[in-house]
Scaffold this active site. Sequence first.
Site, short mmCIF file in Angstrom:
data_model
loop_
_atom_site.label_atom_id
_atom_site.label_comp_id
_atom_site.label_asym_id
_atom_site.label_seq_id
_atom_site.Cartn_x
_atom_site.Cartn_y
_atom_site.Cartn_z
N CYS B 256 41.45 32.38 109.91
CA CYS B 256 40.65 33.49 109.36
C CYS B 256 39.25 32.90 110.40
O CYS B 256 39.50 32.66 111.81
CB CYS B 256 40.02 33.19 108.25
SG CYS B 256 38.89 35.00 107.16
N HIS B 355 45.10 35.46 106.05
CA HIS B 355 45.36 35.18 105.52
C HIS B 355 46.95 34.24 105.46
O HIS B 355 47.79 34.91 103.67
CB HIS B 355 44.61 34.88 103.87
CG HIS B 355 43.31 34.47 104.22
ND1 HIS B 355 43.20 33.81 104.37
CD2 HIS B 355 42.52 35.82 104.92
CE1 HIS B 355 41.89 34.56 104.38
NE2 HIS B 355 41.19 35.76 105.01
N GLU B 357 48.42 31.94 103.60
CA GLU B 357 47.64 31.19 102.10
C GLU B 357 47.96 32.26 100.42
O GLU B 357 47.86 32.13 99.63
CB GLU B 357 46.73 30.26 101.84
CG GLU B 357 45.20 31.09 101.52
CD GLU B 357 44.73 31.36 102.31
OE1 GLU B 357 45.27 32.07 103.86
OE2 GLU B 357 44.03 32.29 102.71
#
Lengths: 1035, 380
Positions: B256, B355, B357
């Site tokens: 990001c 993202h 994650e």
Amino acid sequence: MPRRDDIHKILLIGSGPIVIGQAAEFDYSGTQACRVLMEEGYEVVLVNSNPATIMTDPEVATVTYVEPLLPRTVAQVIEREQPDALLPTLGGQTALNLAKALHEDGTLAKHGVELIGANYDAIDRAEDRERFRQTMTDAGLRVPRSTIAHNVSDARAAIAEVGLPFIVRPAFTLGGRGGGVVHDETELERIVGGGIEASPIGQVLIEESVLGWGEFELEVMRDRADNVVIICSIENLDPMGVHTGDSVCVAPQQTLTDKQYQALRDQAIAVIRAVGVETGGSNVQFAVNRETDEIVVIEMNPRVSRSSALASKATGFPIAKIAARLAVGYTLQEIPNDITRATPASFEPAIDYCVVKWPRFAFEKFPGAEAELTTHMKSVGEAMAIGRTFQQAFAKALRSRELDLEPRSPADDSRLLELVAVPGAERFDHLLEALRRGLGIDVLHQRTSIDPWFLHELAEFVSDPQAPFTGVRTFKSVDTCAAEFAARTPYFYSGWERPGPAGPSHEVERGERPSVVILGSGPNRIGQGIEFDYCCVHAAQTVRELGRDAVMINCNPETVSTDYDTSDRLYFEPLTLEDVLGVCAIEQPEGVVVQFGGQTPLKLAAGLDEAGLQILGTGIDSIDLAEDRSRFGPLLDRLGYKAPPYASASSAEDALDRAPDVGFPLLVRPSYVLGGRAMEIVYSVDGLRGYLERVGTGAGGRQSTIYLDRFLEDSIEVDVDALCDGSEVWIGGIMQHVEEAGIHSGDSACVLPPHALGEEMLALIAEQTAGIAKALGVIGLINVQFAIHGEQGLHVIEANPRASRTVPFVSKAIGLPLAKLACRIMLGETLAELDLPRETSNGHVCVKEAVLPFDRFAGADSLLGPEMRSTGEVMGIARDFPTAFAKAQAAAGARLPGAGTVFITVADGDKPAATGIATSLHDLGFEIIATRGTAQALSRMGIPARAINKLGEGSPHVVDCIERGEVDLVINTPVGTGARTDGYEIRSAAITRGIPCITTISGGMAAARAIAAARRGEPEVISLQEIHARASGVH
Amino acid sequence: MSRSGAYVLLADGTRFDGLSCGADGAAVGEIVFTTSMSGYQEAMSDPSYAGQLIIFTYPQIGNYGVSAEAMESDRVHARAAIMRAGVDREDAGGRGRSERGWLSWLADCGVPGITDLDTRALVRHIRDEGAMKGGVFPEGISPTQAAEMIDAEPSMSGRDLAREVTPDAPVTLEADTDGPRIAMIDTGVKLSIIRNLRERGATVELHPCTAGAQQLLRSDPDAIFLANGPGDPAALDYIVETVRGLVGKKPVYGICLGHQLLCRAVGLETYKLPFGHHGANHPVKDLTTGRTEITSQNHGFAVLAPDGARTIDTDEAVRWETDFGTAELSHINLYDRTVEGLTLKDVQGATVQYHPEAGPGPHDALYLFDRFVDEIKAAA
Ligand SMILES: Nc1ncnc2c1ncn2[C@@H]1O[C@H](COP(=O)(O)OP(=O)(O)O)[C@@H](O)[C@H]1O
Ligand SMILES: Nc1ncnc2c1ncn2[C@@H]1O[C@H](COP(=O)(O)OP(=O)(O)O)[C@@H](O)[C@H]1O
Ligand SMILES: [Mg+2]
Ligand SMILES: [Mg+2]
């Protein structure tokens, strides 16, 4: 990967007649698939026995076979057409099972037909419960502990392993047919035995129960490059134990945290990969224990399903369409998203509203049937509602149901709690009542295992039912992306919002063209099914052809009419006056079409007219004139047409007074109901009194008028569909029923052209139809039903100034689209301008046969009567009546035996006629057994018949024989009410054994002729296009 | 419970009325919308939302309450929650795992919220006009006052918010295994990123964003990780400088904001997207495998191609010459074809804009953590 060009001709198999567990959703998906494949330039060969489908319209596929969905028949089609590929994943379980069979018997290999979408192995891995379990375990996923049973003792042994209660799930059955929950040893034999019976491979899964866990479904799509996306999550309000088809459902899921939801998502993806569905949509069902985060995989359907239709309508993502493209080689990324047109289909829809689906039941039509909801699906239709919040959607779903009778809850709280605890058709109505009475959420959660989140929402809702509707009705679009991109596809719903300074922000772009609003038929129910949706779709197509914008309003997610491609603007709204007026307020339509959606739109006609809207075609006074017996009767008298003596009564007493003048036997019914709801034949005053007590004068909820008609015994029933432009009339088709009057037109087989009516009679029927149509001032379609009585001749039973159930059948039989023609007339064209052929025969006989759901309603009598009970229909086409009838029977699942033993027991009045049937069956080499009376009657005519005990006369009696499988065909006609009890046992025994059971003499005669015809070998298959090409078209 | 009125006012004067919830008082900042249907608590506690007010397009927020395990940092960073409807139930979902009702929690955290406004109309306005400054105001505050507060708020472009969310002093999260040692420039890292690295055996050092190259190299880490975070990458030249001092010396990975910083460090430019990417359903194509993954997204700025193009019109893993040799395009966004990932070919390093994650969102891209950590191990 681009489109495959190594295949050119693709065979698509439809799902056949509408049955519980397999309904209109497969017309929606099948139609989408055909269209896509045609667009892609493939030749499409379609086989589907159901004429009431858009997919079997001749222009939807290259070649269309309305033929029985049986391996041998489809094999004939394959031989004739030599397709390169078979796409089996869009025709429900029926298509999958056929594909399996055709693979196993080598037909596909022999003709070099490739299975696309899902290969044999993937289908087998998903459908065979044992292989599925193994596959899941290997993939590290948890499934309920279970063992396979082939007999009852296997099952008993299993208790040690899985404990009680346990779930019984037959392999390869639809909608959980034959499955159930065994709570204790006493139920074991019955339920397990039934399950083994129901399974085509005689195998059931005995499974650990996760009753009460949350039930979730994910709709998954995968392409050839192994990209996988989740289209939609669906959460069942009813916890595990109630079939998803019978559950009230919400999309997207409401109660799981992101972590829990992502865990389901991961597993759904793992499942589709493990099963190995190469391309297309699949449906994965999970049970989730929210306390412990435990997840078990319940099943996966390697095909589009009822849930994927729901998911498509709930998200705007057309799963079937995309699945078809994936099957011919495209990847998700290569397919544009219809709705945004700017983004690819390789994404997951984002929803910014809430969707609630509600099942529609029909237990009132099956007295005696087990009405508890279990793992075996029993609902006959569904309604879907969209709102901005759960409560908006829930409230809209409630009013979308169109119940005939408002559910009543018991005054006593403890009784109410019992009803809430046992899942049934009215469970949520009782639950709402319980919340109204302030019975605590904890108590209700503990009784129902329904997640407290829903109980809280419902409690808020009952505390102020208007609260969700504060603000103003605002039309929003369903756009797959929560407004992140501009929507190009006009698919709308209404939500209630606080208006901004510039007023409510409607997203409807009305445009300049005049629009015509078409009212759909709402949730499918017995008596109002897919036939009406078919007509609405034709109306939309015609309105567009005539340069107007077609505007569709409907709330049934299973249908083609609610496909956003069908109309110029789709409003997914309940069919209530309020909601329809809401749409009209921004549409300002040229007019509203109420003729095609069955009784639902007709009920709104008056209100719409009052609101100043133009009703297109037949006006509301004509509608009332036809439906109000006290006005219609005199009209017939004026015309000098015969009708059965009748009277209308305002109360029970009144009815009992008038009955004698009308004369017994009587046909009693409440007014304004479709499908002969609560309609019965009574033979005496006592019978009438009984009926009035049972049904009460409040039958049908709204009104209290009771109609008494003289019941015409032994009459031939005739159905006519005709067009009228106000001055001229054109007869579309005259259908002779196989069963006599007294068997609801929707339940009896019918023949076009009539197989046994003389020229004069046909002329008289045509003349009276025309007379009635003109007298009523019909503009559009009219359906007239007649009964021809032996002595007293032609009688008018009723006239419906609207599209009838038989419109699709007639249209396919004659090759002219009645509904489209009617729509043109409603929009101003004249019959003269339409220039229709005088003669429509094409040298073929078409038989429509009804498909009945008795096998799902254990306990209900399978006897046919004036109240309609069929869920669907099939069509048989051949050069002669017996062959067409045999095809129709085969298509309807009642395979007439070619040889063996027939059991005959008939009412005295029927004995002479029965000997006729017996003679031909005897000549065909059947052994005949009969109850004493019948046996004597037969022997007197020199037909050898073995006499056998009635139930009363002790074992071995007829039911024993049937259960021992010694009988291949049952012919049993009842008398009055008397014989029904004994007959009941016989019929239910036959039904459970899957033995064809004929309950009318005329049906028996037709069957005998059909069996004889079948002896002449396999009837040839023929496509609609070929038949229509032969239409003589004399003008 | 009758709640007092509140309204959303945008910098362009557009106003939407609703009811106030959560903490009292006003909140101003940049107004953005997320289309994610779950994970509201994760979003509110994601430091990348610092300085922003979140419109949730999913209409009913708070269904399953809040819980410690859903936190993406130690506090709420978003300035306000804008919802069609808010749910506040202690027993939300009835699974006894929720520790607090959502609206009560917002109040506890001192974060204002607004409900009962036509959020879809608001979102369509922002979609058409672009993300803009605005605020949530209790009816007590007059529109003129409100307008002044909005004017006073600095614009997101050219804004350094990293300093506001970065730790004051380094922290080291030791791993019990002897996995790789990763030094992270913590511009507001999400706990899910740390969790994913540690689950793979990594020891993670979190450094203030002002830390120089020397400090980051002091412990001789096996790799440098550039975290996600709020604000405009163009305002963070001091971090870009630091990164330039690290590229080539150590493997450098970023997510990001970290991706944007590495790209700037190798000489690429960044720009502001009209209304950003915030959601959990964006399709991203991994150009090395050809696979499409559904990704979690949360960014308002993006990377420009060297030729200044905002979109990439090929599905090829194109190669660009940079100050540090060849860079290969590894991921693109199939919604708007913007840059989603880059791999450095001559020096070790790779980044993604989205993202992997998740937290909240799909897990399709978790494999990237394996890829990163394996490469780091291989290099070490
Ligand atoms: N192990 C189980 N415990 C409790 N309920 C179950 C179990 N398995 C299935 N069910 C219920 O039975 C229904 C039908 O089962 P399913 O496997 O979906 O069969 P079908 O093929 O008819 O959809 C499910 O929707 C679920 O509510
Ligand atoms: N007077 C009658 N004599 C014999 N059969 C009748 C008579 N009236 C109705 N029926 C039977 O009842 C069925 C249903 O009646 P109908 O008036 O058509 O109701 P619906 O509106 O449900 O179609 C008819 O199809 C016919 O078989
Ligand atoms: Mg199922
Ligand atoms: Mg009728």
